[in-house]
Design a protein around this motif. Structure first.
Motif, PDB file in Angstrom:
ATOM      1  N   LEU A   1      12.974  -4.908  -4.876  1.00  0.00           N
ATOM      2  CA  LEU A   1      11.616  -4.472  -5.184  1.00  0.00           C
ATOM      3  C   LEU A   1      11.604  -3.341  -6.209  1.00  0.00           C
ATOM      4  O   LEU A   1      10.749  -3.303  -7.094  1.00  0.00           O
ATOM      5  CB  LEU A   1      10.890  -4.033  -3.918  1.00  0.00           C
ATOM      6  N   THR A   2      12.546  -2.432  -6.085  1.00  0.00           N
ATOM      7  CA  THR A   2      12.624  -1.333  -7.045  1.00  0.00           C
ATOM      8  C   THR A   2      12.919  -1.867  -8.435  1.00  0.00           C
ATOM      9  O   THR A   2      12.258  -1.487  -9.408  1.00  0.00           O
ATOM     10  CB  THR A   2      13.708  -0.325  -6.623  1.00  0.00           C
ATOM     11  N   ALA A   3      13.883  -2.749  -8.534  1.00  0.00           N
ATOM     12  CA  ALA A   3      14.241  -3.325  -9.835  1.00  0.00           C
ATOM     13  C   ALA A   3      13.081  -4.114 -10.423  1.00  0.00           C
ATOM     14  O   ALA A   3      12.765  -3.998 -11.602  1.00  0.00           O
ATOM     15  CB  ALA A   3      15.472  -4.223  -9.696  1.00  0.00           C
TER      16      ALA A   3
ATOM     17  N   VAL B   1       8.310  -5.194 -13.807  1.00  0.00           N
ATOM     18  CA  VAL B   1       6.888  -5.525 -13.862  1.00  0.00           C
ATOM     19  C   VAL B   1       6.131  -4.445 -14.612  1.00  0.00           C
ATOM     20  O   VAL B   1       5.279  -4.728 -15.450  1.00  0.00           O
ATOM     21  CB  VAL B   1       6.303  -5.735 -12.450  1.00  0.00           C
ATOM     22  N   PHE B   2       6.461  -3.192 -14.340  1.00  0.00           N
ATOM     23  CA  PHE B   2       5.807  -2.082 -15.023  1.00  0.00           C
ATOM     24  C   PHE B   2       6.010  -2.198 -16.530  1.00  0.00           C
ATOM     25  O   PHE B   2       5.075  -2.081 -17.308  1.00  0.00           O
ATOM     26  CB  PHE B   2       6.367  -0.749 -14.508  1.00  0.00           C
TER      27      PHE B   2
ATOM     28  N   MET C   1       5.711 -18.084 -12.131  1.00  0.00           N
ATOM     29  CA  MET C   1       6.123 -16.689 -12.336  1.00  0.00           C
ATOM     30  C   MET C   1       4.946 -15.738 -12.098  1.00  0.00           C
ATOM     31  O   MET C   1       5.123 -14.649 -11.553  1.00  0.00           O
ATOM     32  CB  MET C   1       6.684 -16.505 -13.749  1.00  0.00           C
ATOM     33  N   LYS C   2       3.760 -16.149 -12.488  1.00  0.00           N
ATOM     34  CA  LYS C   2       2.568 -15.336 -12.258  1.00  0.00           C
ATOM     35  C   LYS C   2       2.364 -15.133 -10.757  1.00  0.00           C
ATOM     36  O   LYS C   2       2.101 -14.015 -10.299  1.00  0.00           O
ATOM     37  CB  LYS C   2       1.350 -16.007 -12.885  1.00  0.00           C
TER      38      LYS C   2
ATOM     39  N   LEU D   1       5.158 -10.010  -5.601  1.00  0.00           N
ATOM     40  CA  LEU D   1       5.973  -8.803  -5.692  1.00  0.00           C
ATOM     41  C   LEU D   1       5.114  -7.542  -5.742  1.00  0.00           C
ATOM     42  O   LEU D   1       5.482  -6.512  -5.168  1.00  0.00           O
ATOM     43  CB  LEU D   1       6.904  -8.863  -6.895  1.00  0.00           C
ATOM     44  N   LYS D   2       3.970  -7.625  -6.399  1.00  0.00           N
ATOM     45  CA  LYS D   2       3.053  -6.481  -6.414  1.00  0.00           C
ATOM     46  C   LYS D   2       2.593  -6.150  -4.996  1.00  0.00           C
ATOM     47  O   LYS D   2       2.540  -4.977  -4.612  1.00  0.00           O
ATOM     48  CB  LYS D   2       1.829  -6.778  -7.292  1.00  0.00           C
ATOM     49  N   LYS D   3       2.267  -7.185  -4.237  1.00  0.00           N
ATOM     50  CA  LYS D   3       1.841  -6.978  -2.848  1.00  0.00           C
ATOM     51  C   LYS D   3       2.976  -6.362  -2.023  1.00  0.00           C
ATOM     52  O   LYS D   3       2.756  -5.446  -1.236  1.00  0.00           O
ATOM     53  CB  LYS D   3       1.397  -8.294  -2.219  1.00  0.00           C
ATOM     54  N   GLU D   4       4.173  -6.887  -2.208  1.00  0.00           N
ATOM     55  CA  GLU D   4       5.341  -6.366  -1.492  1.00  0.00           C
ATOM     56  C   GLU D   4       5.594  -4.908  -1.852  1.00  0.00           C
ATOM     57  O   GLU D   4       5.888  -4.084  -0.997  1.00  0.00           O
ATOM     58  CB  GLU D   4       6.588  -7.203  -1.800  1.00  0.00           C
ATOM     59  N   GLN D   5       5.486  -4.594  -3.140  1.00  0.00           N
ATOM     60  CA  GLN D   5       5.721  -3.221  -3.596  1.00  0.00           C
ATOM     61  C   GLN D   5       4.678  -2.276  -3.004  1.00  0.00           C
ATOM     62  O   GLN D   5       5.007  -1.169  -2.587  1.00  0.00           O
ATOM     63  CB  GLN D   5       5.709  -3.154  -5.126  1.00  0.00           C
TER      64      GLN D   5
END
Length: 115
Positions: A10-12, A17-18, A64-65, A71-75
């Motif tokens: 998630l960090t990576a 994503v950022f 991918m979208k 991943l945004k939700k997980e983060q």
């Protein structure tokens, strides 16, 4: 162990994503189209191959979208969990570390390391 791997992933991904969000002003379909056009030119694809590649790229772009959204939700959930665990001082320190990593990444991306 599983949680540690998830945190690292998630960090990576959050850094990735950022970075992508900052540089991406086009939609996934446009990107799929441009990629297919490059492949057509570079690989001399037939029209049939070209259409297949476009279709495949568009499907991949949608996949991918969806992954990015997941991943945004997980983060976000991860950040909320951290807020419940860490002290204010630790959260402040963590935020400062994130800012420093973003700064270094931005410097690297824009010509750092002797480029």
């Amino acid at each position: 162990m599983k949680k540690t791997v998830m945190v690292a992933l998630l960090t990576a991904v959050s850094v990735s994503v950022f970075a992508q969000q900052k540089s991406k002003d086009f939609d996934p379909e446009e990107r799929a189209q441009k990629h297919a056009e490059r492949m057509k030119k570079d690989l001399d694809l037939t029209e049939k191959q070209y259409k297949q590649v476009i279709k495949m790229n568009e499907e991949r772009a949608e996949h991918m979208k969806a992954l990015r959204e997941e991943l945004k939700k997980e983060q976000k959930a991860y950040q909320e969990d951290l807020k419940a665990i860490l002290t204010e001082e630790q959260l402040t320190k963590l935020e400062a570390q994130k800012k420093e990593r973003r700064k270094k990444f931005k410097e690297y991306k824009h010509g750092g390391r002797g480029h």
